[in-house]
Design an enzyme around this catalytic site. Structure first.
Site, PDB file in Angstrom:
ATOM      1  N   THR A  77       3.684  -3.803 -20.039  1.00 39.96           N
ATOM      2  CA  THR A  77       4.638  -4.024 -18.941  1.00 39.96           C
ATOM      3  C   THR A  77       4.988  -5.512 -18.924  1.00 39.96           C
ATOM      4  O   THR A  77       5.886  -5.938 -19.623  1.00 39.96           O
ATOM      5  CB  THR A  77       4.083  -3.533 -17.588  1.00 39.96           C
ATOM      6  OG1 THR A  77       2.778  -4.068 -17.389  1.00 39.96           O
ATOM      7  CG2 THR A  77       4.029  -2.029 -17.537  1.00 39.96           C
ATOM      8  N   THR A  87      -9.759  -1.888 -17.069  1.00 43.20           N
ATOM      9  CA  THR A  87      -8.507  -2.617 -16.949  1.00 43.20           C
ATOM     10  C   THR A  87      -7.392  -1.690 -16.530  1.00 43.20           C
ATOM     11  O   THR A  87      -7.608  -0.527 -16.241  1.00 43.20           O
ATOM     12  CB  THR A  87      -8.158  -3.284 -18.272  1.00 43.20           C
ATOM     13  OG1 THR A  87      -6.947  -4.008 -18.102  1.00 43.20           O
ATOM     14  CG2 THR A  87      -7.939  -2.255 -19.349  1.00 43.20           C
ATOM     15  N   ASN A 110       6.094 -12.282 -10.635  1.00 41.79           N
ATOM     16  CA  ASN A 110       5.915 -11.210  -9.658  1.00 41.79           C
ATOM     17  C   ASN A 110       7.027 -11.166  -8.619  1.00 41.79           C
ATOM     18  O   ASN A 110       7.312 -10.105  -8.051  1.00 41.79           O
ATOM     19  CB  ASN A 110       4.544 -11.354  -8.992  1.00 41.79           C
ATOM     20  CG  ASN A 110       3.446 -10.860  -9.925  1.00 41.79           C
ATOM     21  OD1 ASN A 110       3.243  -9.664 -10.068  1.00 41.79           O
ATOM     22  ND2 ASN A 110       2.787 -11.780 -10.592  1.00 41.79           N
ATOM     23  N   SER A 129      13.292  -6.668 -10.601  1.00 42.23           N
ATOM     24  CA  SER A 129      14.707  -6.941 -10.872  1.00 42.23           C
ATOM     25  C   SER A 129      15.013  -6.839 -12.355  1.00 42.23           C
ATOM     26  O   SER A 129      14.133  -6.697 -13.166  1.00 42.23           O
ATOM     27  CB  SER A 129      15.069  -8.338 -10.368  1.00 42.23           C
ATOM     28  OG  SER A 129      14.267  -9.310 -10.970  1.00 42.23           O
TER      29      SER A 129
END
Length: 405
Positions: free
Chosen positions: A152, A189, A400, A405
């Protein structure tokens, strides 16, 4: 930029007999972007897994636990990025179950033999139609592409392999992981998957996974936030010629566990090195505690302190912040006069205050490095624990603030 983290070449990451890896593009968050991974296993394997302790645990975590409880075995793992399917209520559970059903139909197994995993934005509906449409189109790939597909906010893929010889038999291990932010695990994790061709009885593998997680994925923090989706899974395919491991007493168990622990620690540390906005990798080494749990408690108090972490980012030897964190760690009978604190090799504090030999210049030299060890000697007994963390930079806020967006 990840701190001193090199990505192994594709040729260094080993295929594991009994495992096929597929990757596809569902367009969950970005078009033409790998965001769907399907891992198909042979029918004879054992699996150990630990999951997040967050009470808002994601729908795929809940479904994975349910499927593992059936003892049906596991034939597939399906992983999507871009959406966590967390905080999505009954619809999220239905969506995760539907994806498992589609995978089961596709590879010819029961739905309870499929484990789902998701990572990404929380509190948004899973675009299940996109995933279902993409599943038949996934293509066989090598591990590095899968390691990239589960990312990510990671800046680099996290993967590692090991080959060892046990009783003259070759045994292979390969693992991939993702994680960069929302890292303060209470099991593992964000997502970690390790595969070996060893044969290990399932109860032993489950025990091994829990023990390995304690010193690797459960010993890291980036920002103090425990994710809703944390999952650490180890699969043993049994394809190696090494005999089946049935007891913790045998040397084979210890040999496999040692390699697994080393590989898991490498992956866990890679997550910290690639922490969102990280510029420094920091080890908090707590020694001579009463218990290991006490050592971890003190280590985490220091490692997750925003004041400590921002001081490291600024290379500012404002080391009273470390003493402050030790003091509020919650050890009621702590004798602060007995504690010694070191920054690298530099003695910072003793006898309840600043060490007589300490100089600001010596502290500054250590703080300027991009890998730093803080040693805390509690002088209480002999227990020890290490916690791994990173600094807290302006870039963390930027990443963050812009995440959706």
């Amino acid at each position: 930029m990840a701190v001193n983290l090199s990505v192994p070449g594709d040729e260094q990451i080993l295929a594991i007999d009994g495992v096929q890896v597929f990757v596809g593009q569902a367009g969950i968050k970005k078009p033409e972007h790998d965001d769907l991974t399907l891992i198909v296993l042979n029918g004879i394997n054992s699996i150990g897994a630990v999951f997040t302790q967050n009470r808002f645990c994601a729908a795929p975590v809940q479904i994975a636990k349910q499927h593992l409880a059936t003892d049906a075995g596991v034939r597939a793992l399906v992983i999507n990025t871009g959406n966590a399917n967390a905080g999505t209520g009954k619809q999220g559970l239905d969506d995760a179950q539907l994806i498992c059903d589609k995978v089961a139909q596709q590879i010819g197994c029961s739905v309870s033999e499929v484990l789902p995993f998701s990572t990404g934005v929380i509190l948004e509906p899973l675009p299940v139609d996109k995933i279902v449409a993409a599943l038949p189109k996934v293509k066989v790939v090598h591990w590095p592409r899968a390691a990239a597909a589960i990312m990510t906010t990671d800046t680099v893929p996290k993967m590692a392999s090991r080959t060892v010889y046990i009783d003259g038999h070759k045994v292979r291990f390969t693992g991939i992981a993702k994680g960069s932010g929302m890292i303060h695990p209470n099991m593992a994790t964000m997502l970690g998957f390790v595969f070996t061709d060893a044969a290990i009885a399932q109860p032993l593998l489950q025990q091994m996974v829990a023990e390995v997680a304690a010193t690797s994925f459960n010993a890291i923090t980036v920002d103090g936030d425990t994710s809703t989706n944390d999952s650490f899974v180890v699969v043993a395919t049994g394809k190696s010629q090494l005999g089946r491991i049935e007891s913790v007493a045998g040397k084979d168990y210890l040999a496999v566990k040692t390699v697994l622990a080393d590989l898991a620690l490498e992956l866990a540390q890679a997550i910290v090195r690639d922490g969102e906005g990280a510029t420094k990798f920091i080890t908090i080494d707590v020694r001579n505690a009463l218990t290991e749990a006490e050592a971890r408690q003190v280590g985490y108090a220091v490692a997750r302190s925003p004041l400590v972490k921002t001081a490291f980012y600024a290379s500012d030897p404002n080391l009273g912040r470390i003493l402050c964190a030790i003091g509020y760690a919650g050890i009621a009978d702590l004798d602060v006069a007995a504690i010694k604190v070191y920054l690298g090799e530099v003695l910072v504090a003793e006898n309840g205050g600043r060490a007589a030999s300490y100089t600001e210049e010596a502290g500054q030299q250590v703080m300027a490095q991009n890998e730093i060890t803080v040693t805390i000697d509690l002088a209480r007994a002999e227990a020890r624990a290490k916690i791994y963390t990173c600094d807290l930079s302006r870039e963390y806020v930027t990443i963050n603030a812009d995440y959706r967006s």
